[in-house]
Design an enzyme around this catalytic site. Structure first.
Site, PDB file in Angstrom:
ATOM      1  N   HIS A  72       0.944  -1.257   0.032  1.00 29.25           N
ATOM      2  CA  HIS A  72      -0.012  -0.043  -0.106  1.00 29.25           C
ATOM      3  C   HIS A  72       0.835   1.310   0.094  1.00 29.25           C
ATOM      4  O   HIS A  72       0.296   2.208  -0.055  1.00 29.25           O
ATOM      5  CB  HIS A  72      -0.950   0.068   1.241  1.00 29.25           C
ATOM      6  CG  HIS A  72      -1.919  -0.992   1.208  1.00 29.25           C
ATOM      7  ND1 HIS A  72      -3.443  -0.729   0.953  1.00 29.25           N
ATOM      8  CD2 HIS A  72      -2.077  -2.276   1.236  1.00 29.25           C
ATOM      9  CE1 HIS A  72      -3.973  -1.981   0.720  1.00 29.25           C
ATOM     10  NE2 HIS A  72      -2.981  -2.962   1.004  1.00 29.25           N
ATOM     11  N   ASP A 115       3.391   9.358  -0.730  1.00 26.84           N
ATOM     12  CA  ASP A 115       1.975   8.785  -0.430  1.00 26.84           C
ATOM     13  C   ASP A 115       2.035   7.461  -1.372  1.00 26.84           C
ATOM     14  O   ASP A 115       2.073   7.713  -2.606  1.00 26.84           O
ATOM     15  CB  ASP A 115       0.974   9.543  -0.391  1.00 26.84           C
ATOM     16  CG  ASP A 115       0.055   9.337   0.770  1.00 26.84           C
ATOM     17  OD1 ASP A 115       0.046   7.933   1.396  1.00 26.84           O
ATOM     18  OD2 ASP A 115      -0.776  10.141   1.252  1.00 26.84           O
TER      19      ASP A 115
HETATM   20  O1  LIG Z   1      -2.469   1.004  10.557  1.00 31.85           O
HETATM   21  P1  LIG Z   1      -1.712   2.249  10.899  1.00 31.85           P
HETATM   22  O2  LIG Z   1      -0.281   2.068  11.296  1.00 31.85           O
HETATM   23  O3  LIG Z   1      -2.515   2.896  11.938  1.00 31.85           O
HETATM   24  O4  LIG Z   1      -1.825   3.316   9.557  1.00 31.85           O
HETATM   25  C1  LIG Z   1      -2.996   3.516   8.850  1.00 31.85           C
HETATM   26  C2  LIG Z   1      -2.684   2.828   7.441  1.00 31.85           C
HETATM   27  O5  LIG Z   1      -1.741   3.719   6.675  1.00 31.85           O
HETATM   28  C3  LIG Z   1      -0.944   3.299   5.518  1.00 31.85           C
HETATM   29  O6  LIG Z   1      -2.185   3.449   4.450  1.00 31.85           O
HETATM   30  C4  LIG Z   1      -1.735   3.308   3.203  1.00 31.85           C
HETATM   31  O7  LIG Z   1      -2.875   2.614   2.468  1.00 31.85           O
HETATM   32  C5  LIG Z   1      -3.788   3.335   1.674  1.00 31.85           C
HETATM   33  C6  LIG Z   1      -4.723   2.505   1.000  1.00 31.85           C
HETATM   34  O8  LIG Z   1      -3.882   1.523   0.041  1.00 31.85           O
HETATM   35  C7  LIG Z   1      -2.837   4.175   0.791  1.00 31.85           C
HETATM   36  O9  LIG Z   1      -3.798   5.005   0.199  1.00 31.85           O
HETATM   37  C8  LIG Z   1      -2.127   5.156   1.560  1.00 31.85           C
HETATM   38  O10 LIG Z   1      -1.224   6.244   0.704  1.00 31.85           O
HETATM   39  C9  LIG Z   1      -0.784   4.358   2.424  1.00 31.85           C
HETATM   40  O11 LIG Z   1      -0.224   5.285   3.435  1.00 31.85           O
HETATM   41  C10 LIG Z   1      -0.377   1.863   5.520  1.00 31.85           C
HETATM   42  O12 LIG Z   1       0.082   1.284   4.360  1.00 31.85           O
HETATM   43  C11 LIG Z   1      -1.504   0.865   5.987  1.00 31.85           C
HETATM   44  O13 LIG Z   1      -1.087  -0.400   6.265  1.00 31.85           O
HETATM   45  C12 LIG Z   1      -1.974   1.287   7.327  1.00 31.85           C
HETATM   46  O14 LIG Z   1      -3.196   0.509   7.754  1.00 31.85           O
HETATM   47  O1  LIG Z   2     -10.574  11.457  10.891  1.00 32.08           O
HETATM   48  C1  LIG Z   2     -10.462  10.773   9.806  1.00 32.08           C
HETATM   49  C2  LIG Z   2      -9.344  10.666   8.763  1.00 32.08           C
HETATM   50  C3  LIG Z   2      -9.360  10.037   7.851  1.00 32.08           C
HETATM   51  N1  LIG Z   2     -10.336   8.683   7.651  1.00 32.08           N
HETATM   52  C4  LIG Z   2     -10.180   8.018   6.575  1.00 32.08           C
HETATM   53  O2  LIG Z   2      -8.759   7.436   6.656  1.00 32.08           O
HETATM   54  C5  LIG Z   2      -8.467   6.994   5.370  1.00 32.08           C
HETATM   55  C6  LIG Z   2      -7.009   7.656   5.112  1.00 32.08           C
HETATM   56  O3  LIG Z   2      -6.599   6.889   3.877  1.00 32.08           O
HETATM   57  P1  LIG Z   2      -5.379   7.518   3.074  1.00 32.08           P
HETATM   58  O4  LIG Z   2      -5.188   6.660   1.973  1.00 32.08           O
HETATM   59  O5  LIG Z   2      -5.740   8.645   2.627  1.00 32.08           O
HETATM   60  O6  LIG Z   2      -4.356   7.399   3.834  1.00 32.08           O
HETATM   61  P2  LIG Z   2      -3.353   6.618   5.127  1.00 32.08           P
HETATM   62  O7  LIG Z   2      -4.035   7.220   6.439  1.00 32.08           O
HETATM   63  O8  LIG Z   2      -4.053   5.414   4.685  1.00 32.08           O
HETATM   64  O9  LIG Z   2      -2.055   6.683   4.820  1.00 32.08           O
HETATM   65  C7  LIG Z   2      -9.638   7.686   4.414  1.00 32.08           C
HETATM   66  O10 LIG Z   2     -10.423   6.661   3.928  1.00 32.08           O
HETATM   67  C8  LIG Z   2     -10.257   8.580   5.315  1.00 32.08           C
HETATM   68  O11 LIG Z   2     -11.843   8.691   5.063  1.00 32.08           O
HETATM   69  C9  LIG Z   2     -11.447   8.829   8.485  1.00 32.08           C
HETATM   70  O12 LIG Z   2     -12.044   7.822   8.526  1.00 32.08           O
HETATM   71  N2  LIG Z   2     -11.247   9.674   9.790  1.00 32.08           N
END
Ligand SMILES: O=P(O)(O)OC[C@H]1O[C@H](O[C@H]2O[C@H](CO)[C@@H](O)[C@H](O)[C@H]2O)[C@H](O)[C@@H](O)[C@@H]1O
Ligand SMILES: O=c1ccn([C@@H]2O[C@H](COP(=O)(O)OP(=O)(O)O)[C@@H](O)[C@H]2O)c(=O)[nH]1
Length: 458
Positions: free
Chosen positions: A158, A366
């Site tokens: 991701h 990202d």
């Molecule tokens: O699980 P956390 O450590 O709380 O972090 C939340 C997620 O962050 C990252 O998200 C990524 O996946 C998104 C969907 O593919 C993508 O849009 C975003 O650019 C990435 O940063 C992480 O890769 C996940 O594993 C986490 O769950």
């Molecule tokens: O206060 C918040 C902030 C973010 N999101 C959700 O968290 C996801 C963030 O995903 P993104 O791929 O932009 O970044 P990541 O946190 O996975 O790196 C999106 O679906 C947002 O709608 C949410 O539900 N509440």
């Protein structure tokens, strides 16, 4: 059809609609699995007190069976905070300066992957398709293979994949590359990540691309491809249309009055470029006196990974910066920046996106960024807002025909893009939005899931 078994570190506990945890992986996978059904195995998010992880907990919700495991405190410390989030995360986001290698953490990462394999094994049937997600679990397929499992196993990353010069700074880069070679299909968010991966294989003759989307490494042949993750576009658009009646959204509208709203939504993460964004907003206001007192910038930023020192420190830095900008620009009747350091539920987010004239999404790096896609899907087709998007987000590969692309390191450039977005004529806004929306309706999360699983099964 074979049963689908998804494994990811983060699994949203079965929760009521709209209350899923912040983070794109959990949001997108839930949408994908709700349609197909199957098992979703992962970490419960809890650490056991007695250093024994306890039994796997199985819960059914609709067509999904959640299989959750606790981890010990030591596991969480070493595998999640230590290696995954202080080595792999910064390296994959090109932040060599923030990577903290430690032998203990590396050992913990491989140990927890073995533990996941042993927890998963009793649940597996011979024709199950296994789909592993993200950087926390790269060695999982190699562990399952060692235990004799012959199932199809796919992996989706991701986050970005870096070029060889960056990846090779990590002491165990070879083990990580071999870990990926144990899968049948390795998926990345964009073509750039896939190119970087091929370059990492070639750099020290570890392997190569052999055509037709196939690669060799570690004596194995496997497939690789780019599959940009997405959202439930049509459903989210409907959701946003109705969200205007939510009392929180109505309160937000009343308090913003006739000011233009700019919205930013990100986990509190250094990869998201929040400090540079605040600088750009400040520069925009200073450079454009006509917009002073007529604009509100709402930044929603839930806390994330607070036990990692860099994240803890960011909480202070961003809060101080938001306060400083308000102090410098604000007047008795105008607070330019509204900074919220909590998670907001998606129904409210959808309504706020729709209220905002600009979606400001400017990560320094990202994997994809689903907020950018949600912002587009939430717009009113008659009066859509403008997406200002970092060229370093995976989403820029897909939305470049409609978004205003910016370099988030260029503060002046981002400030100028904000001015352009807020002054953009209606016709141009509609045209840009329509191009992005057409793309997202065709490339939604179901398509992403089908494309990956069809290639894995082929
Ligand atoms: O699980 P956390 O450590 O709380 O972090 C939340 C997620 O962050 C990252 O998200 C990524 O996946 C998104 C969907 O593919 C993508 O849009 C975003 O650019 C990435 O940063 C992480 O890769 C996940 O594993 C986490 O769950
Ligand atoms: O206060 C918040 C902030 C973010 N999101 C959700 O968290 C996801 C963030 O995903 P993104 O791929 O932009 O970044 P990541 O946190 O996975 O790196 C999106 O679906 C947002 O709608 C949410 O539900 N509440």
């Amino acid at each position: 059809m074979s049963r689908l078994v998804i494994v990811s570190n983060r699994v949203p506990a079965p929760v009521k609609e709209g209350a899923a945890s912040a983070g794109g992986l959990a949001v997108a996978l839930k949408a994908a699995l709700e349609e197909r059904g199957g098992i979703w195995m992962g970490w419960s998010g809890k650490s056991s007190e007695n250093n024994e992880p306890g039994p796997l907990s199985l819960t059914g919700e609709g067509k999904i069976t959640y299989a959750l495991t606790d981890l010990t405190g030591k596991d969480v410390e070493e595998y999640y905070f230590g290696f995954a989030n202080r080595v792999l995360w910064p390296i994959c986001h090109y932040r060599l300066d923030l990577a903290e290698y430690g032998r203990k953490e590396m050992a913990g990462y491989f140990r927890v992957n073995r533990f996941f394999a042993h927890r998963l094994a009793p649940l597996l049937k011979p024709d199950d398709i296994i789909w592993v997600h993200d950087y926390h679990l790269i060695p999982l397929a190699a562990e399952l293979r060692q235990m004799g499992f012959k199932n199809r196993i796919g992996f989706f990353l991701h986050i970005p994949w870096p070029p060889a010069d960056v990846l090779y700074t990590m002491p165990v880069h070879e083990e990580i590359m071999h870990g990926l070679a144990a899968y049948d299909l390795v998926g990345f968010q964009t073509d750039h990540d896939l190119e970087n991966f091929a370059g990492c294989l070639r750099r020290e003759d570890m392997g190569d691309a052999i055509g037709d989307g196939r690669f060799t490494a570690n004596g194995k042949v496997f497939k690789g491809g780019a599959y940009g993750i997405s959202i439930e576009t049509a459903a989210f658009a409907e959701f946003a249309k109705k969200a205007g009646s939510h009392h929180m959204v109505q309160r937000a509208r009343q308090s913003i009055k006739d000011r233009d709203l700019i919205i930013g939504v990100d986990r509190l993460d250094y990869s998201k470029g929040i400090t540079q964004r605040l600088d750009a907003f400040e520069r925009f206001v200073v450079n454009n006196p006509a917009h002073q007192r007529k604009v509100t910038y709402l930044q929603i930023t839930p806390k994330s990974r607070s036990e990692v020192p860099e994240y803890e420190q960011m909480q202070r830095t961003v809060a101080e910066q938001a306060g400083r900008v308000n102090g410098a620009l604000g007047t008795v009747d105008w607070v330019p920046v509204r900074y919220i350091n909590r998670s907001v539920s998606r129904p409210i987010l959808a309504g706020l996106y729709r209220l905002a004239k600009v979606g400001l999404v400017t990560p320094l790096r990202d994997g994809m960024n689903l907020v950018a896609k949600e912002y587009v899907a939430a717009q009113d087709p008659e009066d859509p807002g403008v997406l200002v998007l970092s060229r370093f987000a995976g989403a820029a590969r897909e939305l470049k025909s409609g978004a205003l692309l910016v370099n988030p390191y260029d503060i002046e450039g981002t400030a100028n893009a904000l001015a352009r977005a807020l002054n953009m004529p209606m016709e141009e806004r509609r045209e840009r939005w329509q191009r992005m929306m057409d793309y997202l309706l065709e490339h939604d999360v179901t398509r992403w899931c089908d494309d990956f699983l069809n290639d894995l099964a082929a």
